[in-house]
Design an enzyme around this catalytic site. Sequence first.
Site, PDB file in Angstrom:
ATOM      1  CB  SER A   1      -0.934  -0.023   1.206  1.00  0.00           C
ATOM      2  OG  SER A   1      -0.197  -0.176   2.394  1.00  0.00           O
ATOM      3  CB  CYS A   2      -0.175   4.739  -0.378  1.00  0.00           C
ATOM      4  SG  CYS A   2       0.460   6.361  -0.672  1.00  0.00           S
ATOM      5  N   PRO A   3       3.018   4.356   0.847  1.00  0.00           N
ATOM      6  CG  PRO A   3       4.976   5.471   1.582  1.00  0.00           C
ATOM      7  CD  PRO A   3       3.814   4.614   2.061  1.00  0.00           C
TER       8      PRO A   3
ATOM      9  CG  ASP B   1      -2.666   1.210  -2.976  1.00  0.00           C
ATOM     10  OD1 ASP B   1      -3.885   1.304  -2.733  1.00  0.00           O
ATOM     11  OD2 ASP B   1      -1.833   2.040  -2.562  1.00  0.00           O
TER      12      ASP B   1
ATOM     13  NE  ARG C   1       3.975   9.559   1.673  1.00  0.00           N
ATOM     14  CZ  ARG C   1       2.874   8.841   1.543  1.00  0.00           C
ATOM     15  NH1 ARG C   1       2.536   7.966   2.462  1.00  0.00           N
ATOM     16  NH2 ARG C   1       2.091   9.003   0.500  1.00  0.00           N
TER      17      ARG C   1
END
Lengths: 78, 403
Positions: A15-17, A42, B242
Amino acid sequence: MDVKVDRTLDCKGLSCPMPILKMAKEVKSMNSGEVLELLGTDPGSKTDIPGWCEKTGNEFLGLEEEADGVSKYYIKKA
Amino acid sequence: MSDQNKGAWRQLWSTFFGKTWPMWVGGILLGAFNVFLFLIKSPWGGSGTYISWGQNLFRLIGILGMDHTTVLTRNLYGVLGTMTVFGAFLGAMLSKEFAIRVPPAGEMLKGFLGGCFMAIGCTVGKGCTIGGYLSGLPALSAGAIPLAIGFGIGSWLALHYLLWEMEKLPKMSSGKSVTWLAAKGKGGAWQPIVGVIIAAFLLIGGSLFFKGDRVFTWFAIMGLILGLISQRSRFCVTRSFREPFMTGDSEAPVAVLAALLVGLLGFTIIKYMGIGAMHPLGERGVALTWVNPNFWLNGLVGGTIFGIGMVIAGGCAVGTLWRMGEGQIKLWFAGLGFALLAPISSKWIAPAFLNILPEWMHMPVFLPDYFKYWGAVLILLVIMVLWYVFVKWNERTGKFSAL
Protein backbone atom coordinates in the site's frame (compact mmCIF):
# COMPACT_ATOMS: atom_id res chain seq x y z
CA MET A 1 0.29 -4.70 -23.63
CA ASP A 2 2.34 -5.06 -26.74
CA VAL A 3 5.68 -3.71 -25.54
CA LYS A 4 9.05 -5.24 -24.82
CA VAL A 5 9.43 -5.32 -21.04
CA ASP A 6 12.96 -4.89 -19.70
CA ARG A 7 12.22 -5.23 -15.99
CA THR A 8 9.39 -6.37 -13.77
CA LEU A 9 8.74 -5.06 -10.26
CA ASP A 10 6.40 -6.91 -7.92
CA CYS A 11 4.43 -4.52 -5.69
CA LYS A 12 1.47 -6.83 -5.07
CA GLY A 13 -0.11 -6.40 -1.65
CA LEU A 14 1.81 -3.18 -0.98
CA SER A 15 0.00 0.00 0.00
CA CYS A 16 0.90 3.66 -0.30
CA PRO A 17 3.72 4.85 -0.34
CA MET A 18 5.68 1.63 -0.96
CA PRO A 19 4.81 1.10 -4.67
CA ILE A 20 5.92 4.64 -5.57
CA LEU A 21 9.12 4.43 -3.50
CA LYS A 22 10.07 1.09 -5.04
CA MET A 23 9.20 2.25 -8.54
CA ALA A 24 11.27 5.42 -8.20
CA LYS A 25 14.26 3.39 -7.02
CA GLU A 26 13.88 0.89 -9.86
CA VAL A 27 13.45 3.52 -12.58
CA LYS A 28 16.52 5.35 -11.29
CA SER A 29 18.64 2.26 -11.96
CA MET A 30 17.30 1.76 -15.52
CA ASN A 31 18.66 3.03 -18.83
CA SER A 32 16.85 5.58 -20.93
CA GLY A 33 14.20 3.97 -23.18
CA GLU A 34 13.84 0.83 -21.06
CA VAL A 35 10.36 -0.28 -20.00
CA LEU A 36 9.33 -1.25 -16.47
CA GLU A 37 6.35 -3.48 -15.78
CA LEU A 38 4.96 -2.93 -12.27
CA LEU A 39 2.50 -5.35 -10.69
CA GLY A 40 0.31 -3.75 -8.04
CA THR A 41 -2.96 -4.15 -6.13
CA ASP A 42 -3.34 -0.74 -4.43
CA PRO A 43 -6.25 1.23 -5.98
CA GLY A 44 -4.29 4.43 -5.24
CA SER A 45 -1.61 3.47 -7.75
CA LYS A 46 -4.04 4.15 -10.60
CA THR A 47 -3.62 7.88 -10.09
CA ASP A 48 -0.23 7.86 -8.32
CA ILE A 49 1.81 6.15 -11.03
CA PRO A 50 0.65 8.25 -14.01
CA GLY A 51 0.99 11.35 -11.82
CA TRP A 52 4.56 10.51 -10.88
CA CYS A 53 5.47 9.79 -14.50
CA GLU A 54 4.07 13.11 -15.64
CA LYS A 55 5.92 14.98 -12.93
CA THR A 56 9.25 13.28 -13.54
CA GLY A 57 9.05 13.32 -17.34
CA ASN A 58 8.95 9.53 -17.71
CA GLU A 59 6.38 8.08 -20.07
CA PHE A 60 3.36 6.22 -18.71
CA LEU A 61 2.46 3.68 -21.40
CA GLY A 62 -0.72 2.40 -19.78
CA LEU A 63 -2.16 -0.21 -17.46
CA GLU A 64 -3.81 -3.58 -17.81
CA GLU A 65 -6.15 -5.06 -15.23
CA GLU A 66 -5.79 -8.78 -14.71
CA ALA A 67 -8.50 -11.14 -13.54
CA ASP A 68 -7.04 -11.69 -10.06
CA GLY A 69 -7.16 -8.03 -8.99
CA VAL A 70 -3.59 -7.34 -10.07
CA SER A 71 -2.94 -4.29 -12.26
CA LYS A 72 0.07 -4.15 -14.58
CA TYR A 73 1.55 -0.70 -15.14
CA TYR A 74 4.02 0.09 -17.93
CA ILE A 75 6.53 2.89 -17.54
CA LYS A 76 9.14 3.94 -20.08
CA LYS A 77 12.17 5.72 -18.70
CA ALA A 78 12.87 9.09 -20.30
CA MET B 1 -37.04 3.67 -19.21
CA SER B 2 -35.64 5.28 -22.34
CA ASP B 3 -32.04 4.86 -23.30
CA GLN B 4 -31.27 8.50 -22.59
CA ASN B 5 -32.54 8.12 -19.04
CA LYS B 6 -30.51 4.98 -18.54
CA GLY B 7 -27.48 6.86 -19.79
CA ALA B 8 -28.10 9.67 -17.31
CA TRP B 9 -28.30 7.24 -14.39
CA ARG B 10 -25.17 5.47 -15.54
CA GLN B 11 -23.40 8.80 -15.75
CA LEU B 12 -24.46 9.69 -12.21
CA TRP B 13 -23.28 6.32 -10.88
CA SER B 14 -20.00 6.66 -12.74
CA THR B 15 -19.42 10.14 -11.26
CA PHE B 16 -19.53 8.67 -7.76
CA PHE B 17 -18.20 5.15 -8.25
CA GLY B 18 -16.58 5.01 -11.67
CA LYS B 19 -13.36 6.77 -10.88
CA THR B 20 -11.54 8.30 -7.92
CA TRP B 21 -12.78 11.76 -6.91
CA PRO B 22 -10.26 14.60 -6.97
CA MET B 23 -8.83 14.76 -3.46
CA TRP B 24 -9.74 18.44 -3.01
CA VAL B 25 -13.41 17.54 -3.57
CA GLY B 26 -13.03 15.12 -0.67
CA GLY B 27 -11.33 17.89 1.34
CA ILE B 28 -14.15 20.38 0.87
CA LEU B 29 -16.81 17.75 1.65
CA LEU B 30 -15.00 16.46 4.72
CA GLY B 31 -14.49 20.03 5.95
CA ALA B 32 -18.23 20.64 5.61
CA PHE B 33 -19.22 17.35 7.27
CA ASN B 34 -16.84 18.16 10.12
CA VAL B 35 -18.85 21.35 10.68
CA PHE B 36 -22.06 19.26 10.63
CA LEU B 37 -20.55 16.95 13.27
CA PHE B 38 -19.80 19.98 15.47
CA LEU B 39 -23.40 21.15 14.99
CA ILE B 40 -24.66 17.71 16.03
CA LYS B 41 -22.42 17.44 19.09
CA SER B 42 -18.64 17.68 18.67
CA PRO B 43 -16.10 17.70 15.82
CA TRP B 44 -14.33 14.88 14.02
CA GLY B 45 -11.60 12.86 15.70
CA GLY B 46 -9.85 9.60 14.89
CA SER B 47 -7.85 8.35 17.85
CA GLY B 48 -10.87 8.05 20.17
CA THR B 49 -12.06 5.11 18.08
CA TYR B 50 -8.89 3.08 18.71
CA ILE B 51 -8.87 3.91 22.42
CA SER B 52 -12.45 2.69 22.62
CA TRP B 53 -11.70 -0.48 20.61
CA GLY B 54 -8.73 -1.28 22.83
CA GLN B 55 -10.53 -0.54 26.09
CA ASN B 56 -13.45 -2.73 25.07
CA LEU B 57 -11.12 -5.54 24.09
CA PHE B 58 -9.33 -5.38 27.46
CA ARG B 59 -12.67 -5.14 29.24
CA LEU B 60 -13.87 -8.32 27.51
CA ILE B 61 -10.66 -10.16 28.38
CA GLY B 62 -10.87 -8.70 31.88
CA ILE B 63 -7.34 -7.29 32.15
CA LEU B 64 -5.63 -3.95 32.86
CA GLY B 65 -8.48 -2.73 35.07
CA MET B 66 -10.64 -1.46 32.22
CA ASP B 67 -13.91 -3.04 33.34
CA HIS B 68 -15.56 0.35 33.87
CA THR B 69 -15.00 1.65 30.36
CA THR B 70 -17.91 2.71 28.19
CA VAL B 71 -19.23 0.02 25.86
CA LEU B 72 -18.22 0.63 22.24
CA THR B 73 -21.80 1.24 21.11
CA ARG B 74 -22.23 3.92 23.81
CA ASN B 75 -18.99 5.71 22.89
CA LEU B 76 -19.64 8.38 20.23
CA TYR B 77 -16.20 8.13 18.65
CA GLY B 78 -16.21 4.36 18.92
CA VAL B 79 -19.40 4.39 16.85
CA LEU B 80 -18.20 7.11 14.45
CA GLY B 81 -14.90 5.39 13.61
CA THR B 82 -16.38 1.89 13.36
CA MET B 83 -18.96 3.21 10.92
CA THR B 84 -16.15 4.96 9.00
CA VAL B 85 -14.64 1.53 8.32
CA PHE B 86 -18.03 0.35 7.01
CA GLY B 87 -18.49 3.52 4.95
CA ALA B 88 -15.12 2.99 3.28
CA PHE B 89 -16.00 -0.67 2.74
CA LEU B 90 -19.19 0.44 0.96
CA GLY B 91 -17.27 2.98 -1.12
CA ALA B 92 -14.83 0.28 -2.19
CA MET B 93 -17.56 -2.30 -2.92
CA LEU B 94 -19.69 0.11 -4.96
CA SER B 95 -16.67 1.04 -7.08
CA LYS B 96 -15.37 -2.57 -7.31
CA GLU B 97 -12.17 -1.63 -5.50
CA PHE B 98 -12.58 -3.96 -2.54
CA ALA B 99 -10.18 -6.87 -2.12
CA ILE B 100 -8.45 -8.53 0.81
CA ARG B 101 -4.87 -7.49 0.14
CA VAL B 102 -2.37 -9.41 2.25
CA PRO B 103 1.09 -7.82 1.97
CA PRO B 104 4.49 -9.42 2.66
CA ALA B 105 5.07 -10.20 6.35
CA GLY B 106 7.49 -7.29 6.86
CA GLU B 107 4.78 -4.85 5.83
CA MET B 108 2.36 -6.26 8.40
CA LEU B 109 5.03 -5.77 11.07
CA LYS B 110 5.52 -2.18 9.89
CA GLY B 111 1.76 -1.64 10.08
CA PHE B 112 1.65 -2.92 13.65
CA LEU B 113 4.63 -0.84 14.78
CA GLY B 114 3.29 2.25 12.99
CA GLY B 115 0.02 1.78 14.88
CA CYS B 116 1.92 1.57 18.18
CA PHE B 117 3.77 4.82 17.41
CA MET B 118 0.46 6.52 16.58
CA ALA B 119 -1.04 5.26 19.86
CA ILE B 120 1.76 6.84 21.90
CA GLY B 121 1.86 9.98 19.76
CA CYS B 122 -1.83 10.83 19.99
CA THR B 123 -2.03 10.24 23.74
CA VAL B 124 1.12 12.28 24.50
CA GLY B 125 0.13 15.01 22.02
CA LYS B 126 -3.56 14.95 23.08
CA GLY B 127 -4.73 14.68 19.51
CA CYS B 128 -4.11 13.05 16.15
CA THR B 129 -4.05 14.44 12.61
CA ILE B 130 -7.85 14.68 12.65
CA GLY B 131 -8.90 15.72 16.18
CA GLY B 132 -5.77 17.76 16.88
CA TYR B 133 -5.23 19.28 13.44
CA LEU B 134 -8.06 18.92 10.92
CA SER B 135 -10.50 19.81 13.73
CA GLY B 136 -8.00 21.43 16.15
CA LEU B 137 -6.91 24.20 13.82
CA PRO B 138 -10.49 25.19 12.88
CA ALA B 139 -11.27 25.01 16.62
CA LEU B 140 -8.78 27.90 17.00
CA SER B 141 -6.63 25.77 19.29
CA ALA B 142 -2.99 26.92 19.40
CA GLY B 143 -1.86 23.34 20.01
CA ALA B 144 -2.69 22.46 16.40
CA ILE B 145 0.45 24.34 15.32
CA PRO B 146 3.12 22.42 17.33
CA LEU B 147 1.23 19.21 16.50
CA ALA B 148 1.41 19.98 12.77
CA ILE B 149 5.12 20.83 13.00
CA GLY B 150 5.60 17.50 14.78
CA PHE B 151 3.68 15.63 12.04
CA GLY B 152 6.03 17.23 9.50
CA ILE B 153 9.20 16.31 11.42
CA GLY B 154 7.94 12.77 12.03
CA SER B 155 6.99 12.31 8.37
CA TRP B 156 10.44 13.45 7.25
CA LEU B 157 12.16 11.07 9.65
CA ALA B 158 10.00 8.08 8.73
CA LEU B 159 10.27 8.76 5.00
CA HIS B 160 14.05 8.67 5.31
CA TYR B 161 13.76 5.47 7.30
CA LEU B 162 11.70 3.96 4.43
CA LEU B 163 14.31 5.03 1.87
CA TRP B 164 17.03 3.49 4.04
CA GLU B 165 14.95 0.33 4.52
CA MET B 166 14.59 -0.18 0.77
CA GLU B 167 18.37 -0.09 0.38
CA LYS B 168 19.36 -2.13 3.42
CA LEU B 169 16.33 -4.30 4.24
CA PRO B 170 14.57 -4.86 0.90
CA LYS B 171 13.03 -8.05 2.31
CA MET B 172 10.69 -5.96 4.51
CA SER B 173 8.60 -4.94 1.50
CA SER B 174 9.00 -8.00 -0.71
CA GLY B 175 7.95 -11.61 -0.53
CA LYS B 176 4.72 -13.53 -0.59
CA SER B 177 1.48 -11.59 -0.93
CA VAL B 178 -2.09 -12.67 -1.60
CA THR B 179 -5.18 -10.92 -2.98
CA TRP B 180 -8.65 -12.35 -2.41
CA LEU B 181 -12.16 -11.40 -3.54
CA ALA B 182 -11.03 -8.84 -6.10
CA ALA B 183 -13.75 -7.81 -8.55
CA LYS B 184 -12.76 -9.46 -11.81
CA GLY B 185 -13.57 -7.20 -14.76
CA LYS B 186 -17.22 -7.62 -15.80
CA GLY B 187 -17.64 -10.53 -13.42
CA GLY B 188 -17.07 -8.11 -10.56
CA ALA B 189 -20.68 -6.90 -10.58
CA TRP B 190 -21.27 -8.84 -7.35
CA GLN B 191 -19.38 -6.18 -5.38
CA PRO B 192 -21.78 -3.26 -5.98
CA ILE B 193 -24.76 -5.59 -5.44
CA VAL B 194 -23.45 -6.92 -2.14
CA GLY B 195 -22.47 -3.33 -1.27
CA VAL B 196 -26.04 -2.06 -1.74
CA ILE B 197 -27.45 -4.93 0.35
CA ILE B 198 -24.99 -4.25 3.18
CA ALA B 199 -25.72 -0.51 3.01
CA ALA B 200 -29.45 -1.17 3.40
CA PHE B 201 -28.78 -3.56 6.28
CA LEU B 202 -26.52 -1.03 8.04
CA LEU B 203 -28.98 1.83 7.67
CA ILE B 204 -31.99 -0.18 8.84
CA GLY B 205 -30.11 -2.07 11.54
CA GLY B 206 -28.35 1.06 12.76
CA SER B 207 -31.49 3.15 12.97
CA LEU B 208 -33.29 0.40 14.92
CA PHE B 209 -30.30 -0.07 17.23
CA PHE B 210 -29.89 3.63 18.06
CA LYS B 211 -33.64 4.30 17.95
CA GLY B 212 -34.59 7.41 19.87
CA ASP B 213 -30.99 8.50 20.44
CA ARG B 214 -30.57 11.32 17.97
CA VAL B 215 -26.90 12.07 18.57
CA PHE B 216 -25.81 8.42 18.22
CA THR B 217 -28.00 7.92 15.16
CA TRP B 218 -26.44 10.93 13.47
CA PHE B 219 -22.89 9.96 14.46
CA ALA B 220 -23.47 6.52 12.95
CA ILE B 221 -24.74 8.04 9.70
CA MET B 222 -21.92 10.59 9.62
CA GLY B 223 -19.36 7.83 10.16
CA LEU B 224 -20.64 6.02 7.07
CA ILE B 225 -20.54 9.20 4.99
CA LEU B 226 -17.07 10.22 6.18
CA GLY B 227 -15.72 6.76 5.34
CA LEU B 228 -17.30 6.78 1.92
CA ILE B 229 -15.99 10.25 1.04
CA SER B 230 -12.51 9.42 2.36
CA GLN B 231 -12.29 6.19 0.35
CA ARG B 232 -13.64 7.66 -2.88
CA SER B 233 -11.33 10.68 -2.78
CA ARG B 234 -8.44 8.81 -1.10
CA PHE B 235 -8.24 11.77 1.27
CA CYS B 236 -5.01 11.39 3.18
CA VAL B 237 -3.57 13.69 5.84
CA THR B 238 -0.46 11.50 6.06
CA ARG B 239 0.17 12.18 2.43
CA SER B 240 -0.24 15.93 2.92
CA PHE B 241 2.72 15.90 5.32
CA ARG B 242 4.81 13.26 3.55
CA GLU B 243 4.41 14.17 -0.11
CA PRO B 244 6.28 17.52 -0.03
CA PHE B 245 9.33 15.57 1.16
CA MET B 246 8.75 12.62 -1.17
CA THR B 247 7.52 13.42 -4.69
CA GLY B 248 6.76 17.10 -4.07
CA ASP B 249 3.20 16.60 -5.34
CA SER B 250 0.82 19.23 -3.94
CA GLU B 251 -2.53 17.47 -4.40
CA ALA B 252 -2.81 16.15 -0.83
CA PRO B 253 -1.58 19.31 0.94
CA VAL B 254 -4.04 21.40 -1.08
CA ALA B 255 -6.90 18.98 -0.31
CA VAL B 256 -6.16 19.17 3.42
CA LEU B 257 -5.97 22.97 3.23
CA ALA B 258 -9.42 22.93 1.60
CA ALA B 259 -10.81 20.87 4.49
CA LEU B 260 -9.12 23.21 7.00
CA LEU B 261 -10.48 26.32 5.32
CA VAL B 262 -14.08 25.10 5.24
CA GLY B 263 -13.74 23.87 8.81
CA LEU B 264 -12.18 27.13 9.99
CA LEU B 265 -15.08 29.17 8.65
CA GLY B 266 -17.74 26.84 10.05
CA PHE B 267 -16.15 26.31 13.48
CA THR B 268 -15.50 30.03 13.91
CA ILE B 269 -19.15 30.79 13.20
CA ILE B 270 -20.33 28.13 15.67
CA LYS B 271 -17.94 29.32 18.39
CA TYR B 272 -18.36 33.05 17.84
CA MET B 273 -22.15 32.82 17.76
CA GLY B 274 -22.24 30.32 20.61
CA ILE B 275 -24.43 28.00 18.54
CA GLY B 276 -25.51 25.05 20.63
CA ALA B 277 -25.00 26.94 23.88
CA MET B 278 -27.87 25.06 25.51
CA HIS B 279 -24.97 22.72 26.17
CA PRO B 280 -24.57 22.39 29.98
CA LEU B 281 -21.25 24.26 29.79
CA GLY B 282 -22.83 27.21 28.01
CA GLU B 283 -21.25 29.50 25.47
CA ARG B 284 -17.77 29.18 26.94
CA GLY B 285 -18.06 25.41 26.73
CA VAL B 286 -18.87 25.64 23.02
CA ALA B 287 -15.95 28.03 22.45
CA LEU B 288 -13.50 25.69 24.17
CA THR B 289 -14.65 22.57 22.28
CA TRP B 290 -11.64 20.69 20.86
CA VAL B 291 -9.14 23.07 22.48
CA ASN B 292 -6.91 20.40 23.97
CA PRO B 293 -3.96 20.74 26.36
CA ASN B 294 -1.31 20.30 23.69
CA PHE B 295 0.40 23.67 23.48
CA TRP B 296 3.23 23.19 22.95
CA LEU B 297 5.94 20.73 23.93
CA ASN B 298 3.75 17.64 24.28
CA GLY B 299 2.07 18.60 20.99
CA LEU B 300 5.44 18.82 19.27
CA VAL B 301 6.77 15.55 20.77
CA GLY B 302 3.48 13.65 20.37
CA GLY B 303 3.06 14.98 16.83
CA THR B 304 6.55 13.81 15.89
CA ILE B 305 5.94 10.31 17.28
CA PHE B 306 2.54 10.17 15.56
CA GLY B 307 4.07 11.42 12.30
CA ILE B 308 6.66 8.63 12.33
CA GLY B 309 3.92 6.07 12.94
CA MET B 310 1.53 7.27 10.25
CA VAL B 311 4.18 7.26 7.52
CA ILE B 312 5.46 3.78 8.46
CA ALA B 313 1.90 2.44 8.68
CA GLY B 314 0.77 4.30 5.54
CA GLY B 315 -2.23 6.04 7.08
CA CYS B 316 -3.12 8.26 10.05
CA ALA B 317 -5.96 7.43 12.44
CA VAL B 318 -8.69 8.00 9.87
CA GLY B 319 -6.52 7.03 6.88
CA THR B 320 -6.08 3.68 8.61
CA LEU B 321 -9.84 3.33 9.19
CA TRP B 322 -10.78 3.81 5.56
CA ARG B 323 -7.97 1.61 4.22
CA MET B 324 -9.12 -1.11 6.62
CA GLY B 325 -12.52 -0.85 4.97
CA GLU B 326 -11.08 -1.31 1.50
CA GLY B 327 -9.33 -4.50 2.61
CA GLN B 328 -5.68 -3.50 3.13
CA ILE B 329 -4.41 -5.99 5.68
CA LYS B 330 -1.32 -3.90 6.52
CA LEU B 331 -3.68 -1.29 7.92
CA TRP B 332 -5.56 -3.94 9.92
CA PHE B 333 -2.29 -4.53 11.69
CA ALA B 334 -1.86 -0.77 12.15
CA GLY B 335 -5.34 -0.62 13.66
CA LEU B 336 -4.50 -3.54 15.95
CA GLY B 337 -1.27 -1.95 17.22
CA PHE B 338 -3.05 1.38 17.67
CA ALA B 339 -5.99 -0.18 19.57
CA LEU B 340 -3.83 -2.38 21.80
CA LEU B 341 -1.43 0.35 22.87
CA ALA B 342 -3.66 3.47 22.97
CA PRO B 343 -5.54 2.58 26.20
CA ILE B 344 -2.26 1.60 27.87
CA SER B 345 -0.50 4.77 26.72
CA SER B 346 -3.46 6.91 27.70
CA LYS B 347 -3.52 5.41 31.20
CA TRP B 348 0.19 5.09 31.98
CA ILE B 349 2.73 6.23 29.35
CA ALA B 350 1.33 9.67 28.45
CA PRO B 351 0.57 10.71 32.08
CA ALA B 352 4.10 9.70 33.12
CA PHE B 353 5.53 11.99 30.43
CA LEU B 354 3.11 14.85 31.04
CA ASN B 355 3.78 14.78 34.80
CA ILE B 356 7.44 15.71 34.33
CA LEU B 357 6.59 18.68 32.08
CA PRO B 358 5.94 22.06 33.66
CA GLU B 359 2.34 23.23 33.28
CA TRP B 360 3.12 25.94 30.70
CA MET B 361 4.48 23.37 28.27
CA HIS B 362 1.20 21.42 27.91
CA MET B 363 -1.64 23.91 28.17
CA PRO B 364 -4.91 24.29 26.33
CA VAL B 365 -4.63 27.62 24.50
CA PHE B 366 -7.69 29.14 22.82
CA LEU B 367 -6.29 31.69 20.39
CA PRO B 368 -9.21 34.19 20.59
CA ASP B 369 -8.44 34.63 24.33
CA TYR B 370 -5.19 36.32 23.25
CA PHE B 371 -5.90 37.76 19.80
CA LYS B 372 -9.72 38.07 19.62
CA TYR B 373 -11.58 36.04 17.01
CA TRP B 374 -10.47 38.07 14.01
CA GLY B 375 -6.81 38.00 15.06
CA ALA B 376 -6.88 34.24 15.64
CA VAL B 377 -8.45 33.54 12.24
CA LEU B 378 -5.99 35.92 10.57
CA ILE B 379 -2.97 34.19 12.15
CA LEU B 380 -4.18 30.77 11.05
CA LEU B 381 -4.98 31.99 7.53
CA VAL B 382 -1.47 33.47 7.21
CA ILE B 383 0.08 30.15 8.31
CA MET B 384 -2.10 28.27 5.80
CA VAL B 385 -1.15 30.64 2.97
CA LEU B 386 2.56 30.28 3.83
CA TRP B 387 2.25 26.47 3.77
CA TYR B 388 0.44 26.67 0.42
CA VAL B 389 3.17 28.89 -1.05
CA PHE B 390 5.88 26.57 0.26
CA VAL B 391 4.18 23.44 -1.07
CA LYS B 392 3.63 24.96 -4.53
CA TRP B 393 7.16 26.36 -4.71
CA ASN B 394 8.60 23.02 -3.62
CA GLU B 395 6.46 21.17 -6.17
CA ARG B 396 8.03 23.30 -8.89
CA THR B 397 11.62 23.24 -7.67
CA GLY B 398 11.76 19.90 -5.82
CA LYS B 399 14.13 21.46 -3.27
CA PHE B 400 12.82 19.42 -0.33
CA SER B 401 11.70 16.30 -2.22
CA ALA B 402 13.60 13.04 -2.04
CA LEU B 403 12.21 11.51 -5.26
